[in-house]
Write a protein that holds these residues in place. Structure first.
Motif, PDB file in Angstrom:
ATOM      1  N   MET A 547      49.869  44.150  64.526  1.00  0.00           N
ATOM      2  CA  MET A 547      50.826  43.951  65.614  1.00  0.00           C
ATOM      3  C   MET A 547      50.728  42.523  66.151  1.00  0.00           C
ATOM      4  N   PRO A 548      51.851  41.889  66.509  1.00  0.00           N
ATOM      5  CA  PRO A 548      51.777  40.601  67.213  1.00  0.00           C
ATOM      6  C   PRO A 548      51.058  40.781  68.544  1.00  0.00           C
ATOM      7  N   GLN A 549      50.137  39.865  68.858  1.00  0.00           N
ATOM      8  CA  GLN A 549      49.341  39.958  70.079  1.00  0.00           C
ATOM      9  C   GLN A 549      49.491  38.664  70.869  1.00  0.00           C
ATOM     10  N   HIS A 550      49.666  38.788  72.189  1.00  0.00           N
ATOM     11  CA  HIS A 550      49.948  37.626  73.028  1.00  0.00           C
ATOM     12  C   HIS A 550      49.021  37.614  74.239  1.00  0.00           C
ATOM     13  N   LEU A 551      48.254  36.533  74.374  1.00  0.00           N
ATOM     14  CA  LEU A 551      47.428  36.339  75.564  1.00  0.00           C
ATOM     15  C   LEU A 551      48.269  35.758  76.687  1.00  0.00           C
ATOM     16  N   LYS A 552      48.061  36.247  77.895  1.00  0.00           N
ATOM     17  CA  LYS A 552      48.698  35.691  79.086  1.00  0.00           C
ATOM     18  C   LYS A 552      47.601  35.366  80.092  1.00  0.00           C
ATOM     19  N   VAL A 553      47.473  34.092  80.446  1.00  0.00           N
ATOM     20  CA  VAL A 553      46.427  33.659  81.371  1.00  0.00           C
ATOM     21  C   VAL A 553      47.076  32.949  82.553  1.00  0.00           C
ATOM     22  N   ARG A 554      46.331  32.878  83.645  1.00  0.00           N
ATOM     23  CA  ARG A 554      46.875  32.215  84.833  1.00  0.00           C
ATOM     24  C   ARG A 554      47.048  30.720  84.594  1.00  0.00           C
ATOM     25  N   SER A 555      46.071  30.096  83.955  1.00  0.00           N
ATOM     26  CA  SER A 555      46.155  28.676  83.625  1.00  0.00           C
ATOM     27  C   SER A 555      45.210  28.397  82.469  1.00  0.00           C
ATOM     28  N   ALA A 556      45.390  27.230  81.862  1.00  0.00           N
ATOM     29  CA  ALA A 556      44.551  26.869  80.722  1.00  0.00           C
ATOM     30  C   ALA A 556      43.088  26.773  81.112  1.00  0.00           C
ATOM     31  N   SER A 557      42.811  26.475  82.375  1.00  0.00           N
ATOM     32  CA  SER A 557      41.419  26.330  82.812  1.00  0.00           C
ATOM     33  C   SER A 557      40.643  27.634  82.675  1.00  0.00           C
ATOM     34  N   VAL A 558      41.333  28.781  82.737  1.00  0.00           N
ATOM     35  CA  VAL A 558      40.651  30.070  82.586  1.00  0.00           C
ATOM     36  C   VAL A 558      40.038  30.173  81.193  1.00  0.00           C
ATOM     37  N   VAL A 559      40.809  29.802  80.178  1.00  0.00           N
ATOM     38  CA  VAL A 559      40.294  29.849  78.808  1.00  0.00           C
ATOM     39  C   VAL A 559      39.185  28.824  78.618  1.00  0.00           C
ATOM     40  N   ASP A 560      39.422  27.596  79.088  1.00  0.00           N
ATOM     41  CA  ASP A 560      38.424  26.541  78.914  1.00  0.00           C
ATOM     42  C   ASP A 560      37.112  26.883  79.621  1.00  0.00           C
ATOM     43  N   LYS A 561      37.211  27.521  80.770  1.00  0.00           N
ATOM     44  CA  LYS A 561      36.026  27.822  81.566  1.00  0.00           C
ATOM     45  C   LYS A 561      35.182  28.929  80.948  1.00  0.00           C
ATOM     46  N   HIS A 562      35.825  29.906  80.320  1.00  0.00           N
ATOM     47  CA  HIS A 562      35.105  31.095  79.856  1.00  0.00           C
ATOM     48  C   HIS A 562      34.997  31.183  78.336  1.00  0.00           C
ATOM     49  N   GLY A 607      43.968  30.006  62.629  1.00  0.00           N
ATOM     50  CA  GLY A 607      45.338  30.207  62.183  1.00  0.00           C
ATOM     51  C   GLY A 607      46.080  31.308  62.903  1.00  0.00           C
ATOM     52  N   SER A 608      45.384  32.424  63.205  1.00  0.00           N
ATOM     53  CA  SER A 608      46.100  33.583  63.744  1.00  0.00           C
ATOM     54  C   SER A 608      45.392  34.240  64.917  1.00  0.00           C
ATOM     55  N   GLY A 609      44.367  33.602  65.484  1.00  0.00           N
ATOM     56  CA  GLY A 609      43.626  34.211  66.581  1.00  0.00           C
ATOM     57  C   GLY A 609      44.428  34.281  67.868  1.00  0.00           C
ATOM     58  N   LEU A 610      43.887  35.055  68.817  1.00  0.00           N
ATOM     59  CA  LEU A 610      44.581  35.215  70.093  1.00  0.00           C
ATOM     60  C   LEU A 610      44.743  33.886  70.816  1.00  0.00           C
TER      61      LEU A 610
END
Length: 648
Positions: A547-562, A607-610
């Motif tokens: 299935m296509p999977q889509h991450l939704k975050v408040r801001s890019a800093s959330v991903v960078d921080k964790h 290539g295809s990660g979340l």
């Protein structure tokens, strides 16, 4: 959708055409010295050496990244500009250019027409997202300039008319550029205010989003100026030449200045096209094809759904699969939430708070029964969802709704959407309606599971309201409850009427019967969603089915921080409100180390990660995100100034 990418064949055709043009130009440089004056060929070769790599490089870059209509138009303009530059060079070299002048006129006109359309498209996306309306002066200038370019083509080859044509052309280009900049005045003002001390103190937009918006606006303004500066400079220079020396002689030494100006201007125009199109910020969606294993799992799921007619377990799975609801219904619930839960605070209350104090009371039917709120939201109609939302009940409810709306808007960040939900929900609803996704259907456990058949009377699953500082009220309905092991059960001991143990089966059923079924993962500010047992189970099941999977975050800093903490994620560390859920999920995973490695690939695969999918945005989506950020800033700016004017 307006931002849909052109077919892959079109991109191949663009690149093939560009290569053929470049090869033809190189062949001419090799063949013509044998039959023409080599001195004439080498006299302005410096101009070709400067222009050729600039124009070809930009055109190739745009053709390679033509994943949206905006970049597609820019690529076409760059190719036309490349042809125009080649024709201009050979017109000067050849003693009898003949029909080459007509080709020069044709492609030069096409280049400017593409630039005009691209400029209007980019500015219009920004203004439409900010609800600023149509800029009438800009569209009037566009029509006038396009009409003059098309209707006055004969003037380009009739030198006696060139001066009059050039004067009008210069004025029209100046008017169009001025209108373009005026159309950007309000967005640029909002971007500057958001970065000012007053804006930082009163605007909910994050510093990173405000900086991104300001950079985008500066780049847009500069590229609008430079993309038309080439034609403007050429037109003005022609006026000077024609006024001073009569008809233009391409072979006279006095035209060397024109060569230098035209060469520089066409190079500047090429680079401005790349900047204006937004191609530098485009990250195309990774092309992910179903593997043999994923096809096999889908086929097996389909076989199970068609071979168990009359099975009560499967009947319950299909009942759950029919409890989707539209985004419009979700926004209606959001708008009505202050009435149902008067003390609701968007920046404080979580999804768990809303479930216990709004969803459970609202979904009670009479004094003795209840149902899933999604059933009531859709008027009792069976509604198949197109997307399943995986989330944590500990996340802010505002952020959950914002993540769903951001998905409908095609954005991977929901910070500006969350701010709009609080300040101007009707404007946000208008943006979704304009995109045509207000009727998109979703499945969210808080709404689609009947809480009255599971937890509504269990105080152990509840908690305390963070504002009122008192426990959640329990429901007094007499609806029968069914938990994991309650009878009747299957051979494996799983309860048949229970709705909490069928998430994986429901995902398999929907994926097997709907090839477009997708998963949306709403990430909270602390990325705790990746520690929740059911979320990890849903992510793994969705990936297993392709299935296509889509991450939704408040801001890019959330991903960078964790991101480093996520790299140490283990299935053994999962948590859930009920310990039975963790035990059930872990019991289905025989090799936990292998599962952990697989989970890392799901999240971090290049290539295809979340995360790779989360970063995928096209040029139009980037500009729409900037527009939503500036819409919030513009609303705050006017509210702030309104309060200031009202103060004594």
């Amino acid at each position: 959708r307006a931002s849909r990418a052109p077919p892959g064949q079109a991109r191949i055709a663009l690149r093939s055409g560009l290569i053929l043009i470049a090869v033809a130009d190189v062949v001419l440089h090799v063949v013509l010295p044998m039959t023409h004056d080599s001195e004439a060929l080498s006299r302005d070769r410096w101009a070709a050496a400067l222009r050729w790599p600039c124009q070809f490089g930009v055109a190739w870059f745009l053709c390679s990244r033509a994943h949206t209509n905006h970049v597609y138009v820019a690529a076409a303009a760059a190719i036309c500009s490349f042809v125009t530059g080649i024709c201009g060079y050979w017109m000067r070299v050849l003693k009898q250019p003949g029909d080459l002048a007509i080709v020069f006129v044709f492609f030069g006109t096409l280049t400017e027409m593409f630039c005009i359309e691209l400029s209007v498209a980019r500015v219009s996306v920004l203004r439409r997202t900010m609800h600023l309306g149509r800029h009438r002066a800009l569209h009037a200038a566009r029509i006038a300039l396009l009409s003059w370019l098309v209707l006055s083509v004969p003037c380009w080859v009739e030198q006696s008319m060139l001066r009059s044509y050039s004067v009008v052309l210069a004025l029209l280009v100046c008017a169009f550029v001025a209108c373009s900049l005026h159309a950007c005045r309000e967005p640029l003002g909002a971007a500057l205010w958001a970065r000012a001390p007053d804006g930082k103190a009163s605007c909910p937009v994050s510093v990173g989003a405000a900086e991104q918006a300001l950079r985008a606006m500066r780049l847009l303004v500069v590229s609008l100026l430079c993309s038309h500066a080439g034609l403007e400079a050429i037109a003005v220079y022609w006026v000077i030449i024609m006024t001073a020396g009569g008809p233009l002689d391409w072979h006279h030494p006095s035209s060397h200045g024109l060569v230098a100006i035209t060469t520089s201007c066409w190079c500047i125009t090429s680079f401005a096209l790349a900047a204006l199109s937004g191609a530098a910020h485009v990250t195309p969606n990774p092309v992910v094809k179903l593997t043999e294993g994923q096809r096999f799992h889908r086929q097996q799921s389909l076989l199970r759904t068609t071979s168990v007619n009359g099975d009560p377990w499967q009947a319950k799975v299909e009942e759950l699969a029919g409890r989707g609801f539209t985004l419009e219904a979700l926004l209606d619930f959001w708008a009505d939430l202050p009435r149902v839960m008067p003390h609701y605070c968007p920046s404080v209350h979580t999804t768990r708070d809303v479930v216990w104090q709004a969803i459970i009371p609202q979904s009670r039917v009479g004094d003795s029964d209840g149902c899933a709120l999604a059933t009531l939201m859709m008027g009792g109609r069976c509604t198949r969802p197109r997307k399943m939302v995986s989330h944590s009940w500990g996340n802010l409810f505002r952020d959950l709704v914002a993540a769903v709306v951001a998905d409908a808007l095609g954005d991977s960040e929901f910070g500006s959407v969350a701010a709009l939900l609080e300040r101007d929900e009707p404007s946000l609803r208008g943006l979704v309606a304009a995109r045509g996704t207000l009727k998109d259907t979703y499945w969210i456990c808080a709404f689609s599971i009947s809480q009255h058949s599971a937890i509504c009377d269990d105080s152990a699953c509840g908690g305390e309201d963070p504002i009122l500082r008192r426990p959640y009220p329990t429901c007094a309905c007499r609806a029968p409850k069914a938990r994991n092991g309650d009878p009747p059960v299957r051979e494996d001991g799983q309860s048949i009427p229970c709705e909490l143990n069928k998430f994986t089966d429901m995902i398999e059923f929907l994926a097997a019967t709907d090839g477009g079924f997708e998963q949306v993962i709403a990430v909270d500010a602390h990325a705790q969603v990746f520690t929740r047992a059911w979320v990890i189970d849903e992510i793994a099941a969705s990936h297993r089915l392709g299935m296509p999977q889509h991450l939704k975050v408040r801001s890019a800093s959330v991903v960078d921080k964790h991101v480093e903490r996520l790299r140490g994620m283990r299935v053994q560390d999962m948590r859930a409100t009920r310990p039975d859920d963790v035990a059930e999920i872990l019991g289905r995973i025989p090799d936990k180390d292998a599962f952990n490695a697989h989970l890392q690939r799901i999240v971090f695969d290049v290539g295809s990660g979340l995360i790779a999918s989360w970063r995928a945005l096209d040029a139009k989506q980037v500009l729409e995100r900037v527009g939503r950020t500036l819409l919030v800033a513009n609303l705050c700016m006017h509210q702030r100034r309104g309060k200031g004017e009202g103060e004594p």
